[in-house]
Design a protein around this motif. Structure first.
Motif, PDB file in Angstrom:
ATOM      1  N   MET A   1      24.240  26.077  38.230  1.00 22.76           N
ATOM      2  CA  MET A   1      24.062  26.195  36.783  1.00 22.76           C
ATOM      3  C   MET A   1      23.344  24.970  36.242  1.00 22.76           C
ATOM      4  O   MET A   1      23.555  23.860  36.697  1.00 22.76           O
ATOM      5  N   SER A   2      22.493  25.190  35.250  1.00 20.93           N
ATOM      6  CA  SER A   2      21.750  24.089  34.644  1.00 20.93           C
ATOM      7  C   SER A   2      22.608  23.331  33.639  1.00 20.93           C
ATOM      8  O   SER A   2      23.530  23.885  33.043  1.00 20.93           O
ATOM      9  N   ILE A   3      22.282  22.067  33.460  1.00 17.75           N
ATOM     10  CA  ILE A   3      22.908  21.252  32.421  1.00 17.75           C
ATOM     11  C   ILE A   3      22.179  21.558  31.116  1.00 17.75           C
ATOM     12  O   ILE A   3      20.972  21.318  30.999  1.00 17.75           O
ATOM     13  N   ARG A   4      22.883  22.085  30.149  1.00 15.61           N
ATOM     14  CA  ARG A   4      22.282  22.465  28.870  1.00 15.61           C
ATOM     15  C   ARG A   4      22.333  21.275  27.909  1.00 15.61           C
ATOM     16  O   ARG A   4      23.396  20.708  27.688  1.00 15.61           O
ATOM     17  N   VAL A   5      21.169  20.924  27.368  1.00 12.55           N
ATOM     18  CA  VAL A   5      21.048  19.702  26.573  1.00 12.55           C
ATOM     19  C   VAL A   5      20.406  19.983  25.220  1.00 12.55           C
ATOM     20  O   VAL A   5      19.465  20.781  25.120  1.00 12.55           O
ATOM     21  N   VAL A   6      20.922  19.323  24.181  1.00 12.50           N
ATOM     22  CA  VAL A   6      20.270  19.269  22.876  1.00 12.50           C
ATOM     23  C   VAL A   6      19.759  17.848  22.689  1.00 12.50           C
ATOM     24  O   VAL A   6      20.493  16.885  22.924  1.00 12.50           O
ATOM     25  N   VAL A   7      18.507  17.696  22.283  1.00 13.37           N
ATOM     26  CA  VAL A   7      17.900  16.388  22.059  1.00 13.37           C
ATOM     27  C   VAL A   7      17.731  16.175  20.560  1.00 13.37           C
ATOM     28  O   VAL A   7      17.073  16.970  19.880  1.00 13.37           O
ATOM     29  N   ALA A   8      18.322  15.099  20.035  1.00 10.23           N
ATOM     30  CA  ALA A   8      18.260  14.836  18.597  1.00 10.23           C
ATOM     31  C   ALA A   8      17.684  13.441  18.328  1.00 10.23           C
ATOM     32  O   ALA A   8      18.265  12.432  18.728  1.00 10.23           O
ATOM     33  N   ASP A   9      16.538  13.406  17.678  1.00  9.29           N
ATOM     34  CA  ASP A   9      15.881  12.148  17.311  1.00  9.29           C
ATOM     35  C   ASP A   9      14.945  12.446  16.154  1.00  9.29           C
ATOM     36  O   ASP A   9      14.265  13.484  16.150  1.00  9.29           O
ATOM     37  N   ASP A  10      14.896  11.549  15.162  1.00  8.79           N
ATOM     38  CA  ASP A  10      14.064  11.821  13.998  1.00  8.79           C
ATOM     39  C   ASP A  10      12.579  11.580  14.271  1.00  8.79           C
ATOM     40  O   ASP A  10      11.734  11.993  13.479  1.00  8.79           O
ATOM     41  N   GLN A  11      12.257  10.920  15.385  1.00  9.01           N
ATOM     42  CA  GLN A  11      10.859  10.695  15.740  1.00  9.01           C
ATOM     43  C   GLN A  11      10.390  11.837  16.649  1.00  9.01           C
ATOM     44  O   GLN A  11      10.846  11.973  17.785  1.00  9.01           O
ATOM     45  N   GLU A  12       9.464  12.627  16.144  1.00  7.51           N
ATOM     46  CA  GLU A  12       9.064  13.839  16.862  1.00  7.51           C
ATOM     47  C   GLU A  12       8.502  13.545  18.245  1.00  7.51           C
ATOM     48  O   GLU A  12       8.798  14.257  19.220  1.00  7.51           O
ATOM     49  N   LEU A  13       7.684  12.493  18.365  1.00  6.10           N
ATOM     50  CA  LEU A  13       7.083  12.185  19.659  1.00  6.10           C
ATOM     51  C   LEU A  13       8.133  11.747  20.670  1.00  6.10           C
ATOM     52  O   LEU A  13       8.066  12.121  21.847  1.00  6.10           O
ATOM     53  N   VAL A  14       9.096  10.960  20.210  1.00  2.44           N
ATOM     54  CA  VAL A  14      10.180  10.531  21.101  1.00  2.44           C
ATOM     55  C   VAL A  14      10.993  11.742  21.540  1.00  2.44           C
ATOM     56  O   VAL A  14      11.303  11.915  22.731  1.00  2.44           O
ATOM     57  N   ARG A  15      11.336  12.576  20.578  1.00  2.00           N
ATOM     58  CA  ARG A  15      12.132  13.775  20.864  1.00  2.00           C
ATOM     59  C   ARG A  15      11.409  14.695  21.847  1.00  2.00           C
ATOM     60  O   ARG A  15      11.996  15.174  22.825  1.00  2.00           O
ATOM     61  N   ALA A  16      10.133  14.896  21.609  1.00  2.00           N
ATOM     62  CA  ALA A  16       9.350  15.774  22.481  1.00  2.00           C
ATOM     63  C   ALA A  16       9.211  15.175  23.876  1.00  2.00           C
ATOM     64  O   ALA A  16       9.259  15.900  24.878  1.00  2.00           O
ATOM     65  N   GLY A  17       9.049  13.862  23.937  1.00  2.00           N
ATOM     66  CA  GLY A  17       8.911  13.201  25.228  1.00  2.00           C
ATOM     67  C   GLY A  17      10.158  13.329  26.073  1.00  2.00           C
ATOM     68  O   GLY A  17      10.094  13.666  27.264  1.00  2.00           O
ATOM     69  N   PHE A  18      11.313  13.068  25.467  1.00  2.62           N
ATOM     70  CA  PHE A  18      12.572  13.209  26.192  1.00  2.62           C
ATOM     71  C   PHE A  18      12.795  14.655  26.627  1.00  2.62           C
ATOM     72  O   PHE A  18      13.244  14.925  27.742  1.00  2.62           O
ATOM     73  N   SER A  19      12.489  15.579  25.740  1.00  7.51           N
ATOM     74  CA  SER A  19      12.686  16.997  26.047  1.00  7.51           C
ATOM     75  C   SER A  19      11.802  17.416  27.217  1.00  7.51           C
ATOM     76  O   SER A  19      12.243  18.159  28.110  1.00  7.51           O
ATOM     77  N   MET A  20      10.564  16.952  27.236  1.00  5.39           N
ATOM     78  CA  MET A  20       9.644  17.306  28.305  1.00  5.39           C
ATOM     79  C   MET A  20      10.132  16.774  29.657  1.00  5.39           C
ATOM     80  O   MET A  20      10.101  17.483  30.664  1.00  5.39           O
ATOM     81  N   ILE A  21      10.599  15.519  29.658  1.00  7.33           N
ATOM     82  CA  ILE A  21      11.101  14.909  30.895  1.00  7.33           C
ATOM     83  C   ILE A  21      12.307  15.682  31.428  1.00  7.33           C
ATOM     84  O   ILE A  21      12.386  16.000  32.617  1.00  7.33           O
ATOM     85  N   LEU A  22      13.242  15.987  30.535  1.00  8.39           N
ATOM     86  CA  LEU A  22      14.472  16.653  30.963  1.00  8.39           C
ATOM     87  C   LEU A  22      14.218  18.100  31.367  1.00  8.39           C
ATOM     88  O   LEU A  22      14.757  18.591  32.358  1.00  8.39           O
ATOM     89  N   ASP A  23      13.395  18.788  30.607  1.00  6.46           N
ATOM     90  CA  ASP A  23      13.136  20.202  30.879  1.00  6.46           C
ATOM     91  C   ASP A  23      12.391  20.398  32.200  1.00  6.46           C
ATOM     92  O   ASP A  23      12.411  21.498  32.763  1.00  6.46           O
ATOM     93  N   ALA A  24      11.740  19.349  32.671  1.00 11.73           N
ATOM     94  CA  ALA A  24      10.989  19.443  33.926  1.00 11.73           C
ATOM     95  C   ALA A  24      11.905  19.395  35.143  1.00 11.73           C
ATOM     96  O   ALA A  24      11.474  19.673  36.259  1.00 11.73           O
ATOM     97  N   GLN A  25      13.180  19.056  34.918  1.00 10.21           N
ATOM     98  CA  GLN A  25      14.130  18.959  36.025  1.00 10.21           C
ATOM     99  C   GLN A  25      14.686  20.342  36.361  1.00 10.21           C
ATOM    100  O   GLN A  25      14.971  21.132  35.454  1.00 10.21           O
ATOM    101  N   PRO A  26      14.852  20.645  37.634  1.00  8.58           N
ATOM    102  CA  PRO A  26      15.320  21.982  38.023  1.00  8.58           C
ATOM    103  C   PRO A  26      16.748  22.290  37.584  1.00  8.58           C
ATOM    104  O   PRO A  26      17.124  23.460  37.470  1.00  8.58           O
ATOM    105  N   ASP A  27      17.538  21.234  37.323  1.00 11.92           N
ATOM    106  CA  ASP A  27      18.948  21.451  36.982  1.00 11.92           C
ATOM    107  C   ASP A  27      19.270  21.120  35.530  1.00 11.92           C
ATOM    108  O   ASP A  27      20.432  21.032  35.151  1.00 11.92           O
ATOM    109  N   ILE A  28      18.237  20.920  34.697  1.00  6.02           N
ATOM    110  CA  ILE A  28      18.452  20.576  33.287  1.00  6.02           C
ATOM    111  C   ILE A  28      17.620  21.500  32.401  1.00  6.02           C
ATOM    112  O   ILE A  28      16.449  21.746  32.666  1.00  6.02           O
ATOM    113  N   GLU A  29      18.235  21.984  31.324  1.00  3.72           N
ATOM    114  CA  GLU A  29      17.545  22.857  30.372  1.00  3.72           C
ATOM    115  C   GLU A  29      17.769  22.346  28.955  1.00  3.72           C
ATOM    116  O   GLU A  29      18.907  22.202  28.510  1.00  3.72           O
ATOM    117  N   VAL A  30      16.687  22.020  28.257  1.00  2.00           N
ATOM    118  CA  VAL A  30      16.781  21.622  26.845  1.00  2.00           C
ATOM    119  C   VAL A  30      16.829  22.897  26.016  1.00  2.00           C
ATOM    120  O   VAL A  30      15.858  23.653  25.961  1.00  2.00           O
TER     121      VAL A  30
END
Length: 223
Positions: A1-30
Protein backbone atom coordinates in the motif's frame (compact mmCIF):
# COMPACT_ATOMS: atom_id res chain seq x y z
CA UNK A 1 0.00 0.00 0.00
CA UNK A 2 1.16 3.52 -0.77
CA UNK A 3 1.77 6.18 1.85
CA UNK A 4 -0.94 8.79 1.27
CA UNK A 5 0.31 12.34 1.76
CA UNK A 6 -1.16 15.85 1.81
CA UNK A 7 1.34 18.65 1.14
CA UNK A 8 0.52 22.05 2.66
CA UNK A 9 2.62 25.15 1.97
CA UNK A 10 1.60 28.67 1.00
CA UNK A 11 4.42 28.90 -1.57
CA UNK A 12 3.15 27.24 -4.73
CA UNK A 13 6.59 26.40 -6.13
CA UNK A 14 7.72 24.82 -2.87
CA UNK A 15 4.47 22.88 -2.58
CA UNK A 16 4.67 21.67 -6.17
CA UNK A 17 8.32 20.72 -5.79
CA UNK A 18 7.72 18.60 -2.71
CA UNK A 19 4.68 17.00 -4.30
CA UNK A 20 6.62 16.11 -7.45
CA UNK A 21 9.46 14.52 -5.46
CA UNK A 22 7.11 12.47 -3.29
CA UNK A 23 4.73 11.45 -6.05
CA UNK A 24 7.66 10.07 -8.04
CA UNK A 25 8.23 7.42 -5.36
CA UNK A 26 6.63 4.01 -5.97
CA UNK A 27 5.35 3.79 -2.39
CA UNK A 28 4.14 7.39 -1.89
CA UNK A 29 1.04 9.10 -3.30
CA UNK A 30 0.28 12.81 -2.90
CA UNK A 31 -3.51 12.89 -2.64
CA UNK A 32 -3.97 16.66 -2.19
CA UNK A 33 -2.24 20.01 -1.79
CA UNK A 34 -3.18 22.97 0.40
CA UNK A 35 -2.13 26.61 0.54
CA UNK A 36 -3.05 27.43 4.15
CA UNK A 37 -3.93 25.79 7.44
CA UNK A 38 -7.69 25.75 6.88
CA UNK A 39 -7.26 24.08 3.50
CA UNK A 40 -4.85 21.58 5.06
CA UNK A 41 -7.38 20.51 7.69
CA UNK A 42 -10.12 20.22 5.04
CA UNK A 43 -7.85 18.13 2.79
CA UNK A 44 -6.97 15.76 5.64
CA UNK A 45 -10.62 15.30 6.57
CA UNK A 46 -11.60 14.66 2.95
CA UNK A 47 -8.76 12.37 1.88
CA UNK A 48 -7.76 10.73 5.19
CA UNK A 49 -4.02 10.58 4.37
CA UNK A 50 -1.37 8.81 6.40
CA UNK A 51 0.75 11.94 6.69
CA UNK A 52 0.44 15.71 6.40
CA UNK A 53 3.58 17.58 5.29
CA UNK A 54 2.82 20.98 6.80
CA UNK A 55 4.55 24.36 6.70
CA UNK A 56 4.69 26.06 10.10
CA UNK A 57 4.09 29.58 8.80
CA UNK A 58 1.03 29.96 6.59
CA UNK A 59 -1.80 32.49 6.09
CA UNK A 60 -5.41 32.20 7.36
CA UNK A 61 -4.38 29.57 9.94
CA UNK A 62 -0.77 28.79 10.80
CA UNK A 63 0.70 25.32 10.79
CA UNK A 64 0.70 24.97 14.57
CA UNK A 65 -3.06 25.41 14.87
CA UNK A 66 -3.58 23.18 11.87
CA UNK A 67 -1.32 20.50 13.36
CA UNK A 68 -3.17 20.66 16.67
CA UNK A 69 -6.51 20.17 14.91
CA UNK A 70 -5.29 17.35 12.67
CA UNK A 71 -3.58 15.46 15.51
CA UNK A 72 -6.68 15.75 17.68
CA UNK A 73 -8.93 14.69 14.82
CA UNK A 74 -7.50 11.32 13.89
CA UNK A 75 -4.52 9.14 13.08
CA UNK A 76 -2.88 11.31 10.41
CA UNK A 77 0.71 12.02 11.39
CA UNK A 78 2.19 15.50 10.90
CA UNK A 79 5.65 16.36 9.61
CA UNK A 80 6.39 20.08 9.87
CA UNK A 81 8.38 22.25 7.47
CA UNK A 82 10.37 25.24 8.70
CA UNK A 83 12.74 27.75 7.10
CA UNK A 84 15.27 27.97 9.92
CA UNK A 85 16.62 25.31 12.26
CA UNK A 86 15.96 27.60 15.23
CA UNK A 87 12.45 28.61 14.21
CA UNK A 88 10.67 29.91 17.31
CA UNK A 89 7.62 27.85 16.42
CA UNK A 90 9.30 24.43 16.30
CA UNK A 91 8.78 23.57 19.96
CA UNK A 92 5.13 24.68 19.83
CA UNK A 93 4.63 22.52 16.75
CA UNK A 94 6.01 19.46 18.52
CA UNK A 95 3.79 20.13 21.53
CA UNK A 96 0.83 20.40 19.15
CA UNK A 97 1.39 16.77 18.20
CA UNK A 98 3.75 16.91 15.22
CA UNK A 99 6.06 13.93 14.86
CA UNK A 100 9.06 15.95 13.74
CA UNK A 101 10.21 18.68 11.42
CA UNK A 102 12.31 19.30 8.34
CA UNK A 103 14.10 22.33 6.98
CA UNK A 104 12.70 23.53 3.67
CA UNK A 105 16.10 23.13 2.04
CA UNK A 106 16.04 19.41 2.87
CA UNK A 107 17.67 17.13 0.32
CA UNK A 108 15.42 15.03 -1.90
CA UNK A 109 16.48 11.70 -0.36
CA UNK A 110 16.11 13.03 3.19
CA UNK A 111 12.58 14.27 2.44
CA UNK A 112 11.52 10.88 1.12
CA UNK A 113 13.17 9.09 4.04
CA UNK A 114 11.49 11.39 6.56
CA UNK A 115 8.05 10.76 5.10
CA UNK A 116 8.56 7.01 5.23
CA UNK A 117 9.90 7.10 8.79
CA UNK A 118 7.10 9.25 10.19
CA UNK A 119 4.39 7.38 8.28
CA UNK A 120 5.71 4.16 9.79
CA UNK A 121 5.02 5.49 13.28
CA UNK A 122 8.48 6.75 14.20
CA UNK A 123 9.66 10.30 14.69
CA UNK A 124 12.52 12.46 13.47
CA UNK A 125 14.24 12.52 16.81
CA UNK A 126 17.37 10.42 16.56
CA UNK A 127 19.77 13.09 15.23
CA UNK A 128 21.48 14.88 18.10
CA UNK A 129 20.69 18.28 16.56
CA UNK A 130 16.98 17.58 16.97
CA UNK A 131 17.38 16.61 20.61
CA UNK A 132 19.44 19.72 21.33
CA UNK A 133 16.85 21.85 19.55
CA UNK A 134 14.03 20.47 21.67
CA UNK A 135 16.11 20.99 24.81
CA UNK A 136 16.76 24.58 23.76
CA UNK A 137 13.10 25.38 23.24
CA UNK A 138 12.11 23.63 26.43
CA UNK A 139 14.56 25.72 28.42
CA UNK A 140 13.47 28.98 26.80
CA UNK A 141 9.73 28.38 26.83
CA UNK A 142 7.62 29.00 29.89
CA UNK A 143 7.18 25.58 31.50
CA UNK A 144 3.62 24.32 31.04
CA UNK A 145 1.60 23.21 34.01
CA UNK A 146 2.07 19.41 34.14
CA UNK A 147 -0.95 17.12 34.02
CA UNK A 148 0.14 15.78 37.39
CA UNK A 149 3.11 16.21 39.74
CA UNK A 150 6.17 14.62 38.11
CA UNK A 151 6.47 11.80 40.63
CA UNK A 152 2.79 10.94 40.23
CA UNK A 153 2.81 11.21 36.45
CA UNK A 154 5.79 8.88 36.11
CA UNK A 155 4.76 6.53 38.91
CA UNK A 156 3.04 4.28 36.38
CA UNK A 157 6.43 3.49 34.82
CA UNK A 158 8.83 0.87 36.11
CA UNK A 159 12.41 1.83 36.84
CA UNK A 160 13.58 0.34 33.54
CA UNK A 161 10.87 2.19 31.65
CA UNK A 162 11.91 5.49 33.23
CA UNK A 163 15.51 4.72 32.33
CA UNK A 164 14.44 3.99 28.76
CA UNK A 165 12.48 7.25 28.61
CA UNK A 166 15.51 9.18 29.88
CA UNK A 167 17.68 7.67 27.14
CA UNK A 168 15.04 8.42 24.51
CA UNK A 169 15.16 12.05 25.63
CA UNK A 170 18.92 12.01 25.11
CA UNK A 171 18.34 11.05 21.49
CA UNK A 172 19.55 7.46 21.69
CA UNK A 173 18.25 4.94 19.17
CA UNK A 174 16.79 1.60 20.24
CA UNK A 175 20.09 -0.09 19.38
CA UNK A 176 22.06 2.39 21.50
CA UNK A 177 19.64 2.03 24.41
CA UNK A 178 19.94 -1.75 24.17
CA UNK A 179 23.71 -1.48 24.32
CA UNK A 180 23.69 0.78 27.38
CA UNK A 181 21.10 -1.32 29.21
CA UNK A 182 22.70 -4.60 28.09
CA UNK A 183 19.41 -5.99 26.80
CA UNK A 184 18.03 -6.95 23.39
CA UNK A 185 16.49 -4.44 20.99
CA UNK A 186 13.22 -6.36 21.32
CA UNK A 187 13.24 -5.63 25.06
CA UNK A 188 13.90 -1.95 24.38
CA UNK A 189 11.01 -1.81 21.90
CA UNK A 190 8.78 -3.28 24.59
CA UNK A 191 9.94 -0.64 27.11
CA UNK A 192 9.37 2.16 24.57
CA UNK A 193 5.88 0.86 23.77
CA UNK A 194 5.05 0.65 27.48
CA UNK A 195 6.23 4.24 28.06
CA UNK A 196 4.05 5.56 25.24
CA UNK A 197 1.01 3.51 26.25
CA UNK A 198 1.15 4.19 29.98
CA UNK A 199 1.65 7.94 29.55
CA UNK A 200 -0.82 8.24 26.66
CA UNK A 201 1.79 9.58 24.23
CA UNK A 202 1.68 9.41 20.43
CA UNK A 203 5.36 8.86 19.72
CA UNK A 204 8.97 9.41 20.80
CA UNK A 205 8.74 13.16 20.25
CA UNK A 206 6.01 13.49 22.86
CA UNK A 207 7.98 11.18 25.15
CA UNK A 208 10.94 13.54 24.99
CA UNK A 209 8.76 16.56 25.72
CA UNK A 210 7.19 14.72 28.67
CA UNK A 211 10.65 13.81 29.96
CA UNK A 212 11.59 17.50 30.07
CA UNK A 213 8.25 18.64 31.48
CA UNK A 214 8.36 16.16 34.33
CA UNK A 215 11.98 16.89 35.20
CA UNK A 216 13.12 13.38 34.29
CA UNK A 217 15.78 15.09 32.20
CA UNK A 218 16.82 18.74 32.07
CA UNK A 219 17.94 20.82 29.07
CA UNK A 220 21.60 20.20 28.39
CA UNK A 221 21.59 16.74 29.97
CA UNK A 222 22.36 15.00 26.71
CA UNK A 223 25.14 12.66 27.84
Amino acid sequence: MSIRVVVADDQELVRAGFSMILDAQPDIEVVAEAGDGVQAIAAVREHRPDLLLLDIRMPVMDGIEAARAVCADGDCRVLMLTTFDLDDYVYDALRAGASGFLLKDVRRDDLVHAVRVVAAGESLLAPSVTTKLIADFTSRAAPPRPLAPPSERLAVLTGREQETMRMMARGLSNAEIAQEMVVSEHTVKTHVSNVLTKLGLRDRVQAVIAAYETGLIVPGDLR
